[in-house]
Design an enzyme around this catalytic site. Structure first.
Site, mmCIF file in Angstrom:
data_model
loop_
_atom_site.group_PDB
_atom_site.id
_atom_site.type_symbol
_atom_site.label_atom_id
_atom_site.label_comp_id
_atom_site.label_asym_id
_atom_site.label_seq_id
_atom_site.Cartn_x
_atom_site.Cartn_y
_atom_site.Cartn_z
ATOM 1 N N ASP A 1 66.291 68.157 63.064
ATOM 2 C CA ASP A 1 65.826 67.952 64.511
ATOM 3 C C ASP A 1 65.989 66.568 64.926
ATOM 4 O OD1 ASP A 1 64.672 67.862 66.983
ATOM 5 O OD2 ASP A 1 63.512 69.529 66.771
ATOM 6 N N HIS B 1 60.848 62.256 69.352
ATOM 7 C CA HIS B 1 60.152 62.232 68.311
ATOM 8 C C HIS B 1 60.075 60.671 67.644
ATOM 9 C CE1 HIS B 1 59.668 66.079 69.297
ATOM 10 N NE2 HIS B 1 60.921 66.420 68.974
ATOM 11 N N ILE C 1 56.261 61.669 70.320
ATOM 12 C CA ILE C 1 55.371 62.914 70.056
ATOM 13 C C ILE C 1 55.859 63.663 68.756
ATOM 14 C CG2 ILE C 1 54.789 63.072 72.365
ATOM 15 C CD1 ILE C 1 56.537 65.732 72.444
ATOM 16 N N GLY D 1 57.090 70.088 68.148
ATOM 17 C CA GLY D 1 56.242 71.193 68.409
ATOM 18 C C GLY D 1 56.466 71.956 67.241
#
Length: 270
Positions: free
Chosen positions: A177, A182, A197, A200
């Site tokens: 990913d 991120h 961040i 998720g």
């Protein structure tokens, strides 16, 4: 029109032949904080965390994900993961392979945003991903099903604190990913965040591990809504309610007055 439901809904996406081995599994376990011997030592594995399914399709990817599909062409910076659902048909082996077949299952109209639901089916699992596309609603479509899960009106049966590492997103992105949200502060700012961040799906895996301990092969299904962001280095608080053959979960960020992280989360068992 960046999203055309008439073209998108039902469209088949390219199939992929997947393969993985114990190194991939151990890396995944480490990346979601499952660092007990029963998750990181191949000779003592209790099994594979079912949420490994969420990275099985991206393990060899080295480019940022593209949000270009039949009837869908949107900027990655306007997209966040809205909801994730897994059905586990049989336990995922430590070493294995399968063919993944995908399609666009639905497009929902939330007014200020659109929800694009993709479905991937393999012999081991079915994964349904709902992405939230800011600014693409208002086309008069169906709002989609109500996926809310009421929290029982009593104290949780268990509560688990799971610290994340400041570098956790750097580890997790090695599973394929490569969304710059991120890792890249500039991209994160363009997407509306103060700083990069945590994925998720990393939170999603950590919460499942907190809920089931060392019994991954009992899990038959797991679904949750991403209710807020987690920054690397923060601590997750998972609250767990036991109800017959399922668990109801919430996850919050303990460091920020229990700001929501996951909601409407349910784990079902065989």
């Amino acid at each position: 029109m960046p999203i055309d439901p008439a073209i998108a809904v039902g469209a088949e996406l390219p199939s992929r032949d997947l393969s993985w081995d114990s190194t991939d599994v151990l890396l995944y376990h480490l990346a979601v904080g499952a660092d007990e011997l029963s998750y990181v030592y191949e000779a003592a594995l209790c099994g594979v965390l079912p949420t490994f399914a969420t990275v099985a399709t991206t393990l060899r990817d080295t480019e940022p994900p593209s949000v270009r599909m039949p009837g869908v062409d949107v900027d990655l910076a306007r997209v966040v993961h809205g909801r994730q659902e897994l059905e586990i048909h049989k336990p995922i082996p430590v070493r294995g392979g399968c063919t993944a077949r995908s399609r666009i299952a639905d497009v929902h109209d939330k007014g200020s945003a659109a929800i694009v639901v993709t479905e991937t089916v393999t012999e081991f699992f079915t994964s349904r991903i709902s992405i939230f596309v800011k600014g693409e609603g208002g086309f008069g479509g169906d709002r989609g099903p109500d996926t809310r899960v009421p929290v029982p009106g009593r104290k949780p049966d268990a509560e688990v604190l799971s610290p994340t590492e400041p570098r956790q997103a750097l580890w997790y992105r090695l599973l394929g990913d490569r969304n710059p949200l991120h890792v890249d502060p500039g991209f994160a700012a363009r997407a509306g965040f103060d700083r990069p961040i945590l994925h998720g799906l990393c939170t999603y895996g950590m919460v499942l591990k907190a809920a089931i301990g060392a019994e991954p092969e009992r899990v038959a299904g797991y679904r949750a809504r991403f209710a807020g962001v987690v920054f690397p280095g923060e601590t997750l608080r998972t609250r767990i309610w036991r109800e017959d053959d399922r668990l109801v979960l919430t996850a919050t960020v303990a460091d920020r007055a229990d700001a929501p992280a996951l909601s409407d989360a349910v784990v079902t068992f065989r």
